[in-house]
Design a protein around this motif. Structure first.
Motif, PDB file in Angstrom:
ATOM      1  N   LEU A  30       0.826  -1.203   0.000  1.00 49.26           N
ATOM      2  CA  LEU A  30       0.000   0.000   0.000  1.00 49.26           C
ATOM      3  C   LEU A  30       0.863   1.257   0.000  1.00 49.26           C
ATOM      4  N   ALA A  31       1.872   1.300   0.859  1.00 51.86           N
ATOM      5  CA  ALA A  31       2.770   2.461   0.903  1.00 51.86           C
ATOM      6  C   ALA A  31       3.530   2.612  -0.410  1.00 51.86           C
ATOM      7  N   GLY A  32       3.877   1.503  -1.046  1.00 54.32           N
ATOM      8  CA  GLY A  32       4.562   1.566  -2.336  1.00 54.32           C
ATOM      9  C   GLY A  32       3.705   2.191  -3.417  1.00 54.32           C
ATOM     10  N   VAL A  33       2.427   1.827  -3.441  1.00 56.90           N
ATOM     11  CA  VAL A  33       1.488   2.417  -4.410  1.00 56.90           C
ATOM     12  C   VAL A  33       1.363   3.919  -4.174  1.00 56.90           C
ATOM     13  N   PRO A  56       4.830   2.608   5.898  1.00 52.45           N
ATOM     14  CA  PRO A  56       4.563   1.368   6.625  1.00 52.45           C
ATOM     15  C   PRO A  56       5.315   1.374   7.956  1.00 52.45           C
ATOM     16  N   ASN A  57       4.733   0.728   8.964  1.00 57.34           N
ATOM     17  CA  ASN A  57       5.351   0.690  10.280  1.00 57.34           C
ATOM     18  C   ASN A  57       4.776  -0.495  11.044  1.00 57.34           C
ATOM     19  N   THR A  58       5.121  -0.578  12.324  1.00 60.20           N
ATOM     20  CA  THR A  58       4.597  -1.615  13.203  1.00 60.20           C
ATOM     21  C   THR A  58       4.146  -0.966  14.499  1.00 60.20           C
ATOM     22  N   VAL A  59       2.953  -1.314  14.979  1.00 58.55           N
ATOM     23  CA  VAL A  59       2.441  -0.830  16.259  1.00 58.55           C
ATOM     24  C   VAL A  59       2.047  -2.051  17.076  1.00 58.55           C
ATOM     25  N   GLU A  60       2.631  -2.167  18.232  1.00 56.44           N
ATOM     26  CA  GLU A  60       2.367  -3.291  19.135  1.00 56.44           C
ATOM     27  C   GLU A  60       2.470  -4.628  18.407  1.00 56.44           C
TER      28      GLU A  60
END
Length: 119
Positions: A30-33, A56-60
Protein backbone atom coordinates in the motif's frame (compact mmCIF):
# COMPACT_ATOMS: atom_id res chain seq x y z
CA UNK A 1 -14.64 9.77 9.48
CA UNK A 2 -11.29 11.23 10.49
CA UNK A 3 -11.32 14.31 12.73
CA UNK A 4 -10.14 17.63 11.29
CA UNK A 5 -7.73 18.01 14.24
CA UNK A 6 -5.94 14.69 13.64
CA UNK A 7 -2.52 14.86 11.98
CA UNK A 8 -1.99 11.13 11.43
CA UNK A 9 -4.10 8.01 11.16
CA UNK A 10 -2.87 4.47 11.65
CA UNK A 11 -4.37 1.78 9.45
CA UNK A 12 -3.76 -1.43 11.37
CA UNK A 13 -3.37 -4.86 9.84
CA UNK A 14 -6.24 -6.10 12.00
CA UNK A 15 -9.86 -6.43 10.99
CA UNK A 16 -12.59 -5.24 13.32
CA UNK A 17 -13.10 -8.91 14.19
CA UNK A 18 -9.45 -9.08 15.35
CA UNK A 19 -8.11 -11.20 12.48
CA UNK A 20 -4.67 -10.45 11.04
CA UNK A 21 -4.92 -9.00 7.54
CA UNK A 22 -3.17 -10.87 4.73
CA UNK A 23 -0.95 -10.85 2.72
CA UNK A 24 1.80 -10.22 5.24
CA UNK A 25 3.38 -7.47 3.10
CA UNK A 26 0.15 -5.50 2.63
CA UNK A 27 1.53 -2.38 4.40
CA UNK A 28 4.60 -2.20 2.16
CA UNK A 29 2.46 -2.73 -0.94
CA UNK A 30 0.00 0.00 0.00
CA UNK A 31 2.77 2.46 0.90
CA UNK A 32 4.56 1.57 -2.34
CA UNK A 33 1.49 2.42 -4.41
CA UNK A 34 1.24 5.73 -2.54
CA UNK A 35 4.97 6.58 -2.89
CA UNK A 36 4.39 9.00 -5.78
CA UNK A 37 2.25 11.27 -3.58
CA UNK A 38 4.67 13.50 -1.71
CA UNK A 39 5.28 17.16 -0.87
CA UNK A 40 6.28 18.91 -4.07
CA UNK A 41 5.32 15.85 -6.12
CA UNK A 42 7.60 13.27 -7.66
CA UNK A 43 10.56 14.61 -9.62
CA UNK A 44 12.58 12.96 -12.39
CA UNK A 45 15.65 12.76 -10.11
CA UNK A 46 13.73 11.25 -7.16
CA UNK A 47 14.99 8.05 -5.63
CA UNK A 48 12.47 5.31 -4.99
CA UNK A 49 11.22 5.81 -1.43
CA UNK A 50 8.03 5.87 0.58
CA UNK A 51 6.08 9.09 0.70
CA UNK A 52 6.34 10.90 4.04
CA UNK A 53 2.53 11.01 3.90
CA UNK A 54 2.09 7.21 3.82
CA UNK A 55 4.65 5.04 5.62
CA UNK A 56 4.56 1.37 6.63
CA UNK A 57 5.35 0.69 10.28
CA UNK A 58 4.60 -1.61 13.20
CA UNK A 59 2.44 -0.83 16.26
CA UNK A 60 2.37 -3.29 19.14
CA UNK A 61 3.76 -5.99 16.85
CA UNK A 62 1.13 -5.47 14.15
CA UNK A 63 1.77 -4.12 10.67
CA UNK A 64 0.26 -0.73 9.94
CA UNK A 65 0.44 2.20 7.58
CA UNK A 66 0.75 5.69 9.04
CA UNK A 67 -1.07 8.20 6.85
CA UNK A 68 -0.53 11.92 7.40
CA UNK A 69 -3.62 14.07 6.91
CA UNK A 70 -1.67 16.47 4.67
CA UNK A 71 -2.38 13.84 2.00
CA UNK A 72 -6.10 14.66 2.35
CA UNK A 73 -5.41 18.34 1.64
CA UNK A 74 -2.90 17.89 -1.19
CA UNK A 75 -4.22 14.77 -2.94
CA UNK A 76 -7.88 14.12 -2.01
CA UNK A 77 -8.26 11.20 -4.42
CA UNK A 78 -5.17 9.49 -2.97
CA UNK A 79 -6.56 10.03 0.55
CA UNK A 80 -9.88 8.50 -0.52
CA UNK A 81 -8.04 5.53 -2.03
CA UNK A 82 -6.20 4.78 1.22
CA UNK A 83 -9.27 5.26 3.42
CA UNK A 84 -11.43 3.15 1.09
CA UNK A 85 -8.76 0.43 1.18
CA UNK A 86 -9.13 0.33 4.97
CA UNK A 87 -12.93 0.39 4.76
CA UNK A 88 -13.18 -2.25 2.02
CA UNK A 89 -10.93 -4.60 4.00
CA UNK A 90 -12.63 -3.86 7.35
CA UNK A 91 -9.32 -2.71 8.86
CA UNK A 92 -9.05 -0.87 12.14
CA UNK A 93 -8.19 2.82 11.79
CA UNK A 94 -6.74 4.71 14.74
CA UNK A 95 -6.35 8.45 15.00
CA UNK A 96 -3.20 9.77 16.67
CA UNK A 97 -4.10 12.42 19.21
CA UNK A 98 -5.87 12.97 22.46
CA UNK A 99 -8.08 10.35 24.06
CA UNK A 100 -11.67 11.13 24.94
CA UNK A 101 -13.35 10.22 28.22
CA UNK A 102 -16.10 8.14 26.61
CA UNK A 103 -13.83 5.45 25.13
CA UNK A 104 -10.62 3.69 26.04
CA UNK A 105 -7.60 4.63 23.93
CA UNK A 106 -5.01 2.23 22.57
CA UNK A 107 -1.57 3.21 23.79
CA UNK A 108 1.87 2.47 22.40
CA UNK A 109 4.62 3.95 24.54
CA UNK A 110 4.14 7.71 24.57
CA UNK A 111 1.63 7.70 21.72
CA UNK A 112 -2.09 7.74 22.39
CA UNK A 113 -4.57 6.67 19.74
CA UNK A 114 -8.30 7.06 19.50
CA UNK A 115 -9.97 4.08 17.85
CA UNK A 116 -12.48 4.76 15.13
CA UNK A 117 -14.22 3.25 12.15
CA UNK A 118 -13.89 4.67 8.67
CA UNK A 119 -17.29 5.99 7.68
Amino acid sequence: MVSDHTKEVFILGLTHEGRTFRPSDWAERLAGVMSQFRPGGATPDSYISYSPWCVPNTVEGKKCVIVHTDLREEEPMAWDFVMNFAKDNDLQVLEAGFCFADSAPVTNGSLVFQAGRVA
